[in-house]
Structures are given as C-alpha cells and as structure tokens.
Design a protein around this motif. Sequence first.
Motif, PDB file in Angstrom:
ATOM      1  N   PRO A  91      24.994  44.620  20.367  1.00 26.17           N
ATOM      2  CA  PRO A  91      24.001  43.744  19.728  1.00 26.17           C
ATOM      3  C   PRO A  91      24.495  43.101  18.435  1.00 26.17           C
ATOM      4  CG  PRO A  91      23.464  46.021  19.245  1.00 26.17           C
ATOM      5  CD  PRO A  91      24.704  46.044  20.117  1.00 26.17           C
ATOM      6  N   VAL A  92      25.562  42.338  18.543  1.00 25.02           N
ATOM      7  CA  VAL A  92      25.999  41.573  17.373  1.00 25.02           C
ATOM      8  C   VAL A  92      26.076  40.108  17.786  1.00 25.02           C
ATOM      9  CG1 VAL A  92      27.341  43.445  16.319  1.00 25.02           C
ATOM     10  CG2 VAL A  92      28.455  41.913  17.939  1.00 25.02           C
ATOM     11  N   ASN A  93      25.817  39.234  16.822  1.00 24.31           N
ATOM     12  CA  ASN A  93      25.923  37.810  17.095  1.00 24.31           C
ATOM     13  C   ASN A  93      27.305  37.309  16.680  1.00 24.31           C
ATOM     14  OD1 ASN A  93      25.623  35.062  17.364  1.00 24.31           O
ATOM     15  ND2 ASN A  93      24.504  34.825  15.429  1.00 24.31           N
ATOM     16  N   LEU A  94      27.991  36.636  17.586  1.00 24.53           N
ATOM     17  CA  LEU A  94      29.329  36.125  17.262  1.00 24.53           C
ATOM     18  C   LEU A  94      29.328  34.593  17.159  1.00 24.53           C
ATOM     19  CD1 LEU A  94      31.352  38.454  19.649  1.00 24.53           C
ATOM     20  CD2 LEU A  94      30.982  38.720  17.218  1.00 24.53           C
ATOM     21  N   ASP A  95      28.138  34.011  17.091  1.00 20.68           N
ATOM     22  CA  ASP A  95      28.038  32.553  17.052  1.00 20.68           C
ATOM     23  C   ASP A  95      27.846  32.083  15.611  1.00 20.68           C
ATOM     24  OD1 ASP A  95      27.617  29.910  17.591  1.00 20.68           O
ATOM     25  OD2 ASP A  95      25.549  30.164  18.264  1.00 20.68           O
ATOM     26  N   PHE A  96      28.933  32.006  14.860  1.00 22.10           N
ATOM     27  CA  PHE A  96      28.838  31.515  13.476  1.00 22.10           C
ATOM     28  C   PHE A  96      30.209  31.016  13.044  1.00 22.10           C
ATOM     29  CE2 PHE A  96      29.639  36.080  13.374  1.00 22.10           C
ATOM     30  CZ  PHE A  96      30.828  36.114  12.663  1.00 22.10           C
ATOM     31  N   ASP A  97      30.206  30.279  11.972  1.00 21.85           N
ATOM     32  CA  ASP A  97      31.482  29.819  11.409  1.00 21.85           C
ATOM     33  C   ASP A  97      31.295  29.693   9.895  1.00 21.85           C
ATOM     34  OD1 ASP A  97      33.788  28.627  10.617  1.00 21.85           O
ATOM     35  OD2 ASP A  97      33.758  27.036  12.129  1.00 21.85           O
ATOM     36  N   TYR A  98      31.876  30.621   9.169  1.00 21.07           N
ATOM     37  CA  TYR A  98      31.725  30.621   7.709  1.00 21.07           C
ATOM     38  C   TYR A  98      33.056  30.280   7.025  1.00 21.07           C
ATOM     39  CZ  TYR A  98      27.297  33.167   8.525  1.00 21.07           C
ATOM     40  OH  TYR A  98      26.043  33.558   8.928  1.00 21.07           O
ATOM     41  N   ARG A  99      33.903  29.516   7.705  1.00 24.14           N
ATOM     42  CA  ARG A  99      35.209  29.245   7.088  1.00 24.14           C
ATOM     43  C   ARG A  99      35.085  28.484   5.773  1.00 24.14           C
ATOM     44  NH1 ARG A  99      38.377  27.537  12.455  1.00 24.14           N
ATOM     45  NH2 ARG A  99      36.274  26.814  12.879  1.00 24.14           N
ATOM     46  N   MET A 100      33.966  27.749   5.600  1.00 22.89           N
ATOM     47  CA  MET A 100      33.786  27.028   4.341  1.00 22.89           C
ATOM     48  C   MET A 100      33.593  27.961   3.137  1.00 22.89           C
ATOM     49  SD  MET A 100      29.835  25.868   4.511  1.00 22.89           S
ATOM     50  CE  MET A 100      29.776  25.677   2.764  1.00 22.89           C
ATOM     51  N   PHE A 101      33.463  29.259   3.407  1.00 23.88           N
ATOM     52  CA  PHE A 101      33.266  30.216   2.313  1.00 23.88           C
ATOM     53  C   PHE A 101      34.596  30.733   1.745  1.00 23.88           C
ATOM     54  CE2 PHE A 101      28.764  31.169   1.879  1.00 23.88           C
ATOM     55  CZ  PHE A 101      28.251  30.434   2.944  1.00 23.88           C
ATOM     56  N   ALA A 102      35.704  30.087   2.122  1.00 23.14           N
ATOM     57  CA  ALA A 102      37.034  30.601   1.745  1.00 23.14           C
ATOM     58  C   ALA A 102      37.170  30.805   0.229  1.00 23.14           C
ATOM     59  CB  ALA A 102      38.114  29.665   2.267  1.00 23.14           C
ATOM     60  N   ASP A 103      36.596  29.919  -0.585  1.00 25.27           N
ATOM     61  CA  ASP A 103      36.757  30.058  -2.040  1.00 25.27           C
ATOM     62  C   ASP A 103      36.174  31.363  -2.563  1.00 25.27           C
ATOM     63  OD1 ASP A 103      38.051  27.699  -2.196  1.00 25.27           O
ATOM     64  OD2 ASP A 103      36.379  26.555  -3.052  1.00 25.27           O
ATOM     65  N   PHE A 104      35.151  31.863  -1.861  1.00 25.31           N
ATOM     66  CA  PHE A 104      34.539  33.117  -2.328  1.00 25.31           C
ATOM     67  C   PHE A 104      35.443  34.322  -2.058  1.00 25.31           C
ATOM     68  CE2 PHE A 104      30.924  30.265  -1.856  1.00 25.31           C
ATOM     69  CZ  PHE A 104      30.363  30.396  -3.118  1.00 25.31           C
ATOM     70  N   LEU A 105      36.527  34.077  -1.313  1.00 23.85           N
ATOM     71  CA  LEU A 105      37.483  35.171  -1.081  1.00 23.85           C
ATOM     72  C   LEU A 105      38.526  35.234  -2.193  1.00 23.85           C
ATOM     73  CD1 LEU A 105      38.019  34.882   2.791  1.00 23.85           C
ATOM     74  CD2 LEU A 105      36.349  36.233   1.523  1.00 23.85           C
ATOM     75  N   THR A 106      38.358  34.403  -3.208  1.00 26.87           N
ATOM     76  CA  THR A 106      39.318  34.445  -4.318  1.00 26.87           C
ATOM     77  C   THR A 106      38.682  34.968  -5.604  1.00 26.87           C
ATOM     78  OG1 THR A 106      38.854  32.202  -5.052  1.00 26.87           O
ATOM     79  CG2 THR A 106      40.524  32.438  -3.334  1.00 26.87           C
ATOM     80  N   VAL A 107      37.431  35.445  -5.503  1.00 28.37           N
ATOM     81  CA  VAL A 107      36.786  36.045  -6.694  1.00 28.37           C
ATOM     82  C   VAL A 107      36.147  37.362  -6.278  1.00 28.37           C
ATOM     83  CG1 VAL A 107      36.193  33.973  -8.001  1.00 28.37           C
ATOM     84  CG2 VAL A 107      34.645  34.756  -6.216  1.00 28.37           C
ATOM     85  N   HIS A 108      35.927  38.232  -7.251  1.00 28.05           N
ATOM     86  CA  HIS A 108      35.148  39.428  -6.927  1.00 28.05           C
ATOM     87  C   HIS A 108      33.720  39.203  -7.399  1.00 28.05           C
ATOM     88  CE1 HIS A 108      33.836  43.437  -6.085  1.00 28.05           C
ATOM     89  NE2 HIS A 108      33.257  43.437  -7.276  1.00 28.05           N
TER      90      HIS A 108
END
Length: 384
Positions: A47-64
């Motif tokens: 029961p997990v949804n795999l229909d998404f695309d959050y690649r635009m969130f890449a900048d948030f992977l450079t901060v804590h």
Amino acid sequence: MDFPDEEALAIVDDPSRTESGSDKDTAMLEKLAAQMLVDRDHMLGFPVNLDFDYRMFADFLTVHANNVGSPVDDSEYYLHTKPFERAVVKFLGRLAGREDAFGYITNGGTEGNIFGCFIGRERFPDAVLYYSDMAHYSAPKIARLLRMESCSVATVTGEGMDLDCLRDRHRQLGDKRAAIVVATVGSTTDGSYDDIPGIRSALADVASNTHIHSDSAFGGLLAALGYETRPWAFESGADTVTISGHKMIGGPIPTGIVLAHPEHVDIIRNADVAVGADDDTISGSRDAVSPLMLWYELRRLGRVGLRRRVLHCLDTAAYAVERLAAEDLHPVRVGGTNTVIFDAPSEDICARWNLLIVGDKAHLITMPHVTGEHIDRLCADLRS
Ligand SMILES: Cc1ncc(COP(=O)(O)O)c(C=O)c1O
C-alpha cells in the motif's frame, strides 16, 4: 531489490578511497536507481503510492531543514518549513472534521499510532488498550512500549472488530475502567474498517472513559473520499487520527500525519524546551522536507483531485476483481477497499509483481500508480 551487501560495503570500507569518491560510487547508485525504476513498474502488492515526481525539490537536498519541536511554534532554528506543515495539517484537519485540530507530520503511521495512544494513556492512565486481531503490528508494540494492559479483539470477516466481543471483554474486568481502542480504518490484512461510532456505543456503559485512536494510515482517505463515505475521524467520535503520507498521497520518504483535539495535547506538552519551541511531538528533530512535498502534492491535487485519485484506486480494484475472476483465481474484495485477495499464482509471478503472499492467497493493492494496464499485464503473465 537485489543488491549484494558486499558490493555496497566494499566501497564504504575501501581504505584507498578519496574524499571525492569515485565514478564507481556514482555508477553503483545509478545501477540501484535503474533497478528501482524497473521494480516500481511491477509493484502491485504493497500500500504505497509510486505516482509522484518531486525532482524539483533538489535544492532542499543541499540544506539541513528541521522542524524540531512543536508544529505550532516556529523554533529558534530558522531552517524549518512549519508554515507548510501547518497548511497540510489544516487541509487534513478539515477533511477529518476538525479544522482547528492539532497535528504534525510524523515519520510514518507507527509514530502517529504511538502519539495517539500516548495521548489516550495520559488522559486515562488506568485504561486498557484494545485493538483488533487485524490491527497493524505497531498496536501490540505500543502496548509494550507504554507498559499498558492490552487485549486483542476478534474480527468478523469483512466487518472489522467484533463489538460484542469488545464489550464483553471490557465488562469482564469488573470495576469500571477506561478503555483506549485502536480502531483500524483500512486493515493491512484485507482493507476492512472498524466501526468507530459502534465502538463508542459498545463501551458507553461499561467503560468509565473511552479514547478512540483511529489508525487511518491505510484507509482514511478511502473512507473520506470513496463512493460511499465511512466513519473514520473526529466527526464519528475519534479522539486522535493517524493518516499515512506515503500511501494515498505519496512520497520518496516514509511519512505520516497525526491529528488530535488541541485540548488533549496540553496534557503531554513540555513548555519551551525544544529549541525555543514547546515539545508536544514524539520525535525531537523532525523531517522538514516531507511537509513541503505533502503540501505540494495536496495543493496540486486539491480535494477534487484527491477524490479522483481515490476513485481511480477503487475502479482499478473493481477491474482487477473482474479480470482475476475470469482467470478463475477467486478474487475477494471487502466493499469500499482497494485490496483484492485471490488464489496465489506461482512464486515467480508473485515475485515479479511484488505480490504479498499470505498462506495460499496473494494480495493485490490498487494504489494510485496501478492502472488497468498493469492488471492486463499481470493477467497476461498469469496466462502464459
Ligand atoms: C493500518 C496501518 N497502520 C499503521 C501502519 C504503519 O505505518 P508505517 O509503516 O508508516 O509506520 C500501516 C502500514 O502499512 C498500516 O497499514
């Protein structure tokens, strides 16, 4: 996923490696990602949804970013996303029947269940904890964690917790005690729903007080937005409610939302101890990126889009029943759910489609990424 431990360890533990890593590291991650993308297209059993695309969130992977402490207070750590967290809580609070609900974003359904039972235990310290024999495995674990007397209650097939059994068990305790009940709204076993108003009336004259925690991790949004709405949250008498973030909404990191009556949360609150904020959550440091993703997805879909998504899941489940019946695999589906249980096919096919096997049955769950085309491909595999 089929990835040898030795391969991953060899790179992490390589004494000759340099700080900048190597092409080998990148190649390994690329290989893993490619494998996951193939597996994603064959995921029918969980029961997990795999229909998404959050690649635009890449900048948030450079901060804590960190939502440490209460969702209600902005903390002294400025890199947080609490306004977005509060927006998600408000959206789901409205859907759950209490616009001013207290809520926060958890690391999944289990944390929400711990929070709900913790509030219940602090309200009624002498309470016995009840859950059905189809409840998620976190329920007995929580009883142990909170050192609560607890009891598993039988279920009636397709109908959830046996309310006569619940009432009799509690009455047998003698002195009127309080009861905390984990009501499963969408069991992991067959999708069935416990009857929240029924639980409250069953305990009305045998319990001194009752706290109902709605474990709506799996079925809450189906109950709220399906063809036939079902009781699942505050409007039907729940005191605390867990919703999963990675099930119907979807995201790359496990996440969830827990909701409570604000006046009940005062009892667990420790003022001003969490980096300038109150402490009224289970975790200290908390994920600040999932709230953004949930906000983005809910904003994109809105209530109408979310309902469309729920109806798509239900329609695909109905289609799966039709197709699997034609294959003589005796599919069964509890009304209003997206879980289809059928005679388990060969091990190869179950592994290929990541079907969950219980005894001689396979479970297929039509989450948002599952379409009629997946069902057709599964049936073609069954026939060959
Ligand atoms: C009904 C129910 N409750 C709780 C959980 C636990 O959620 P998590 O795995 O996010 O902790 C699940 C997960 O499958 C579930 O189906």
